[in-house]
Design an enzyme around this catalytic site. Structure first.
Site, PDB file in Angstrom:
ATOM      1  N   HIS A 129      -5.909 -14.002  -6.317  1.00  0.00           N
ATOM      2  CA  HIS A 129      -5.321 -15.341  -6.229  1.00  0.00           C
ATOM      3  C   HIS A 129      -4.672 -15.492  -4.858  1.00  0.00           C
ATOM      4  CE1 HIS A 129      -6.122 -15.853 -10.452  1.00  0.00           C
ATOM      5  NE2 HIS A 129      -5.518 -14.708 -10.696  1.00  0.00           N
TER       6      HIS A 129
ATOM      7  N   THR B  73      -2.925   1.925  -0.911  1.00  0.00           N
ATOM      8  CA  THR B  73      -2.812   0.620  -0.260  1.00  0.00           C
ATOM      9  C   THR B  73      -3.238   0.692   1.206  1.00  0.00           C
ATOM     10  OG1 THR B  73      -0.530   1.126   0.317  1.00  0.00           O
ATOM     11  CG2 THR B  73      -0.897  -0.083  -1.733  1.00  0.00           C
TER      12      THR B  73
END
Lengths: 202, 190
Positions: free
Chosen positions: B106, B170
């Site tokens: 999103h 990450t």
């Protein structure tokens, strides 16, 4: 475990499997489904023993190698844990084990990339496509009255002391002392809890 | 030679493969849900090499997603969420319940997130979703990824690295490093 003793099936089971003959569970224990034994291949006389009034629910998988041994005490609730076991994993009495918890007493494959290649090449030509696990296994011991939150991983050789709590999504890399709360990745001690087992009456 | 000649073509044991998927010889895919969320229109969308064992893997590929997997890989119950590109080398092992996602899913901007929520709703059928950040993930040869790990977008994992169980990756991982934690840090070399 109210087995249909003739064919070792569970009367309520949705999966058309059987409970392996070297698995023993107390009559008062509850196993939700034989699907938990899909990856079970222990060749020991008693590969798994489950104590009085303990229960294993959907999502629990006993991925146990030929020399693997699992011991679960009394009144323990295993709500969907994955046991990757080549040596021994023991869970004490009154343990509460949440969903998606992984107990791995071995890394399954070698940490050396060249050795891993050999294992993967053998896997490709194995009839049942199951990895022959070659890594060193170190037993895992979960004490009595231990509570482990969802999505945790417990690594090889770890002992979790009596009465300890492991927060959700923790990765337990080292031993946990009795009556402590640990959390995090890697898990760290958050605080001690008072052992009131003897002073409180239930 | 005779052994090679008798290798079976790659196959999905639980259904009919989408036509834009190719599996190399002796590769098997197991699991009813493997292609439940496979929406890629790319030609080809998923290319898997030879001798792979892909057990209970979810290939959740968006419309423009492309995934390449090398030879001799073994994945069990991994979730591959791909909107752009995922390249996995040879001899890669991925443990149970690991998620690899090359997208943010999103937008970050609150206004655009409202637009996205509407576009994703049952009333948003013909609306275009706002742009969403996606970055390709590259996993080189001989990487081991433990159970319950998460690999996020844009990450490069160098050859031979060892991702400890439960790690949240990450950032890029140099070759032959051992990483652990959330966020994952290098703890040693392999």
């Amino acid at each position: 475990m109210k087995l249909d003793t003739a064919n070792r099936t569970l009367p309520w089971d949705w999966y058309p499997g059987t409970i392996p003959s070297n698995v023993s569970a107390d009559e008062s224990a509850y196993l939700e489904t034989s699907y938990s034994f899909l990856l079970y291949r222990s060749e020991l006389p008693e590969g798994i023993r489950i104590g009085r009034a303990s229960s294993t629910y959907l999502g629990t998988m006993f991925d146990v190698g030929p020399q693997g041994r699992i011991r679960i005490g009394d009144f323990s609730c295993i709500h969907g844990a994955w046991f990757i076991c080549d040596s021994e994993i023991s869970v004490g009495d009154y343990a509460l084990i949440s969903w998606n918890v992984v107990f791995m007493d071995s890394y399954g494959v070698s940490t050396d990339p060249a050795e891993r290649r050999k294992q993967l090449e053998a896997l490709a030509f194995d009839d049942r496509r199951r990895m022959a696990r070659g890594a060193l296994a170190k037993p895992i011991r979960i004490g009595r009255n231990v509570w482990i939150g969802f999505d945790c991983v417990v690594l090889p050789g770890v002992t979790i002391g009596d009465g300890a709590i492991v927060g959700a999504r923790s990765v337990v890399t080292e031993d946990v002392p009795p009556f402590t709360i640990v959390a995090g990745n890697p898990a760290r001690v958050i605080r001690q809890i008072e052992n009131d087992e003897l002073t409180q009456t239930n | 030679m005779s052994e090679i000649a008798t290798l079976e073509p790659g196959r999905w044991l639980d259904g009919k493969l989408p036509e834009n998927v190719t599996l190399g010889r002796n590769t098997i895919v197991r699991g009813d849900l493997a292609f439940k969320r496979f929406q890629s229109q790319k030609q080809p969308a998923l290319v898997v090499g030879e001798h792979c064992t892909l057990d209970g893997v979810h290939f959740a590929l968006g419309e423009n997603a492309k995934v390449e997997i090398g030879n001799y890989c073994c994945f069990s119950n991994a979730v591959l969420l791909c909107e752009l590109e995922l390249r996995i080398g040879n001899y890669v092992v991925i443990g149970w319940n690991t998620t690899i996602a090359d997208t943010d899913f999103h937008p970050i901007s609150p206004a655009q997130r409202i637009a996205d929520a509407v576009a994703c709703s049952p009333l948003g059928k013909n609306q275009k979703r706002p742009p969403i950040v996606a970055k390709a993930i590259i996993i080189e040869d001989d990487v081991w990824i433990g159970p319950n790990a998460t690999i996020l977008k844009g990450v490069f994992i160098g050859a031979g690295s060892f991702i400890e169980p439960g790690s949240l990756v990450t950032r890029d991982v140099p070759p032959r490093s051992r990483v652990q934690g959330n966020p994952a840090q290098v703890i040693s070399t392999v």
